[in-house]
Structure formats: C-alpha cells, structure tokens
Design an enzyme around this catalytic site. Structure first.
Site, mmCIF file in Angstrom:
data_model
loop_
_atom_site.group_PDB
_atom_site.id
_atom_site.type_symbol
_atom_site.label_atom_id
_atom_site.label_comp_id
_atom_site.label_asym_id
_atom_site.label_seq_id
_atom_site.Cartn_x
_atom_site.Cartn_y
_atom_site.Cartn_z
ATOM 1 N N ASN A 10 -6.201 -13.415 11.499
ATOM 2 C CA ASN A 10 -7.121 -13.727 10.213
ATOM 3 C C ASN A 10 -6.659 -15.171 9.520
ATOM 4 O O ASN A 10 -5.713 -15.289 9.208
ATOM 5 C CB ASN A 10 -6.935 -12.686 9.318
ATOM 6 C CG ASN A 10 -7.513 -13.013 7.843
ATOM 7 O OD1 ASN A 10 -8.421 -13.879 7.666
ATOM 8 N ND2 ASN A 10 -7.263 -12.334 6.907
ATOM 9 N N TRP A 11 -7.597 -15.926 10.298
ATOM 10 C CA TRP A 11 -7.274 -17.443 9.693
ATOM 11 C C TRP A 11 -7.543 -17.692 8.193
ATOM 12 O O TRP A 11 -7.224 -18.988 7.670
ATOM 13 C CB TRP A 11 -8.253 -18.450 10.380
ATOM 14 C CG TRP A 11 -7.837 -18.481 12.156
ATOM 15 C CD1 TRP A 11 -6.754 -17.580 12.534
ATOM 16 C CD2 TRP A 11 -8.261 -19.238 12.948
ATOM 17 N NE1 TRP A 11 -6.879 -18.012 13.952
ATOM 18 C CE2 TRP A 11 -7.664 -18.569 14.421
ATOM 19 C CE3 TRP A 11 -9.281 -20.286 12.976
ATOM 20 C CZ2 TRP A 11 -7.813 -19.482 15.555
ATOM 21 C CZ3 TRP A 11 -9.496 -20.949 14.116
ATOM 22 C CH2 TRP A 11 -8.888 -20.350 15.298
ATOM 23 N N HIS A 32 -10.912 -6.797 3.060
ATOM 24 C CA HIS A 32 -9.465 -7.380 2.981
ATOM 25 C C HIS A 32 -9.208 -7.525 1.613
ATOM 26 O O HIS A 32 -9.878 -7.854 0.757
ATOM 27 C CB HIS A 32 -9.729 -8.870 3.487
ATOM 28 C CG HIS A 32 -8.283 -9.550 3.796
ATOM 29 N ND1 HIS A 32 -7.499 -10.127 2.802
ATOM 30 C CD2 HIS A 32 -7.315 -9.469 4.798
ATOM 31 C CE1 HIS A 32 -6.384 -10.550 3.147
ATOM 32 N NE2 HIS A 32 -6.071 -10.254 4.365
ATOM 33 N N GLY A 68 -1.869 -13.040 9.213
ATOM 34 C CA GLY A 68 -2.355 -14.290 8.745
ATOM 35 C C GLY A 68 -1.652 -15.458 8.933
ATOM 36 O O GLY A 68 -1.912 -15.999 9.974
ATOM 37 N N GLY A 69 -0.881 -15.815 8.183
ATOM 38 C CA GLY A 69 -0.073 -17.004 8.161
ATOM 39 C C GLY A 69 0.279 -17.455 9.692
ATOM 40 O O GLY A 69 0.262 -18.519 10.270
HETATM 41 P P1 PGA Z 1 0.058 -12.655 6.302
HETATM 42 O O1 PGA Z 1 -1.525 -12.265 6.149
HETATM 43 O O2 PGA Z 1 0.240 -12.552 7.707
HETATM 44 O O3 PGA Z 1 0.086 -14.146 6.100
HETATM 45 O O4 PGA Z 1 0.795 -12.075 5.455
HETATM 46 C C1 PGA Z 1 -1.991 -10.948 6.635
HETATM 47 C C2 PGA Z 1 -3.405 -10.906 6.245
HETATM 48 O O5 PGA Z 1 -3.908 -11.290 4.998
HETATM 49 O O6 PGA Z 1 -4.147 -10.247 6.992
#
Ligand code: PGA
Length: 256
Positions: free
Chosen positions: A9-10, A95, A234-235
């Site tokens: 998830n960018w 989300h 995410g990150g």
């Molecule tokens: P994160 O985000 O890996 O940066 O904690 C996960 C997400 O929001 O799907």
C-alpha cells in the site's frame, strides 16, 4: 489451500515516473518468485504507468480506494469501471486512514465492497482497533462490529472471495508491530466470525492478512502463525529491496 498474499500500500507516495522506475526494479527482484501472490497499490495517478510495467508479469495491480457508483457527480472520486479499465485486480477498502481522515464508515465500506465484488475485484477489507480500544480490552468487540457491518448482506460464496486485513491502528506507520501471537489471536477470531456467518469451508478459504509495521525482519514470525495468510505493507513496500524481502519471507508455505 490459501496462497499467501503480500500487497504493498503505497499511500500518497510516488509519482507516475517514480512508480514506473520502482516497478522495473521490483520485477527484476521478483522474477522467480513462486507460491505467493503479490500486488502493488499505487496512487490513482500512477496506475496506468504501473500497469504498463507489470503487463504479463507476476505482480498484480491494486487500488487504495474506490467509489461504489459506476459513474456520477462525485467530484474527486474514482469508480470501479475506471479501476477495471486501468487493470486493477485488487482494491483496498476501509483502510484506517480513510476511516480516520475521510470519515469513511462501515456502511460506506459495505457499499464499496458490494460494488467491488460486482465488478470482479478482489477486495482487501481493513479492520482494526485503536490503541485506546485495545487498552480498554475492546479489540474483539471493535473488530466484530467492523466485520458485521462491512460484510453485511454478502453470501458465503462472496465472502470466500474477500481478503481481510487486520491492521491494529496503533501499529500502522509506528514501527510498533503487534506480537505475532497477538495478531494470530485476532486473525483466528476473524476466521471464527467468518465461519459463524458463512460456514467453515468458506471461512477456511478467506485470506486474512496482517498489516502494521511489517518489515523483512518480522515477516517470518508473522507468517509462522496459522491464521496469518500474508501482509498489507505500507512503509516497507516503498523500497523495492525491502518489499521483495517481505515477499520472499511470506512465501514459506500455502495454508491448509
Ligand atoms: P505500515 O502501514 O506498514 O507503514 O505500518 C501499513 C498500512 O497502512 O497498510
């Protein structure tokens, strides 16, 4: 057997040009990967550029959000028809950032989910509690409420095709991952909710991901849990090498 799924998830990162470059690197890193489905979910403006790079390969395309109507006077929104044409297979729905900053409700998630199924997407429905809710011992009640309302009106067959992502809000972007055993407890609770609603065979088909500070260092211990069927990242999905390492770490086994 549940094939693990790792979705990146960018969020609001990467222009179309940056995305195209990134995907070229990712394709090279993942060219021999097997036993896991991989998706990237870029911002809307990068979908076409990424679709072009991904064509014919193993990595699938997803969107981060979607409106439920096919078209209409909804300024700023993007429809299922548009995402279909752009080549999306997956769509993330509900989300926590959409719930928190854009007032998305379970009822809206439910409408989006029904539209996503109608249009043949694989929806990734996000649920998860806030820190205060966890500390007050309300995790199960919060997750059960989100599941109940978001999945309202779906039959067993439809439910079997949905992906659920358990993302404790306090673990998103904070570097604070849930302990694998705690995540497993919630994921297994989610599967029991699905079984009560749709029957055991359907519940056993559903992939339940974990999301929240997933990194190459913690993916193996998360995937060792029987009800964690992949990750929403995410990150760590923004760098090709760390995302590829997470994909590699989640590929260990299919789920019986
Ligand atoms: P994160 O985000 O890996 O940066 O904690 C996960 C997400 O929001 O799907």
């Amino acid at each position: 057997m549940r094939i693990p799924l790792v979705a990146g998830n960018w969020k609001m990162y990467k222009t179309a040009a940056e995305a195209g470059e990134f995907v070229q690197q990712l394709k090279t890193l993942l060219k021999d990967v097997q036993g896991v489905e991989v998706a990237v979910c870029p911002p809307f403006t990068a979908l076409y550029a990424v679709a072009r790079e991904l064509a014919g390969g193993k990595v699938a395309l997803g969107a981060q959000n979607m409106h439920w109507e096919e078209e209409g006077a909804y300024t700023g929104e993007v429809s299922p028809k548009m995402l279909k044409e752009a080549g999306c297979r997956y769509v993330i729905l509900g989300h926590s950032e959409r719930r928190q900053y854009f007032q998305e409700t379970d009822q809206m998630v439910n409408k989006k989910l029904k539209a996503a199924l109608k249009w043949g997407f694989v929806p990734i429905v996000c649920v998860g509690e806030q820190l205060a809710e966890r500390e007050a011992g309300k995790t199960a009640a919060v997750v059960a409420g989100q599941m109940e309302k978001s999945l309202d009106g779906l039959n067993s067959e439809e439910l079997a095709g949905v992906v659920i992502a358990y993302e404790p809000v306090w673990a998103i972007g904070t570097g604070r991952t849930a302990q694998p055993e705690d995540a497993q407890q919630v994921n297994s609770f989610i599967r029991e909710l699905l079984a009560a609603r749709a029957g055991r065979p359907a519940a056993d088909k559903v992939r339940i991901l974990y999301g929240g500070s997933v990194k190459p260092e913690n993916i193996a211990s998360l995937m060792a849990q029987p009800d964690i069927d992949g990750a929403l990242v995410g990150g760590a999905s923004l760098q090709a090498d760390s995302f590829a390492a997470i994909v590699e770490g989640s590929r260990l086994r299919g789920r019986a």
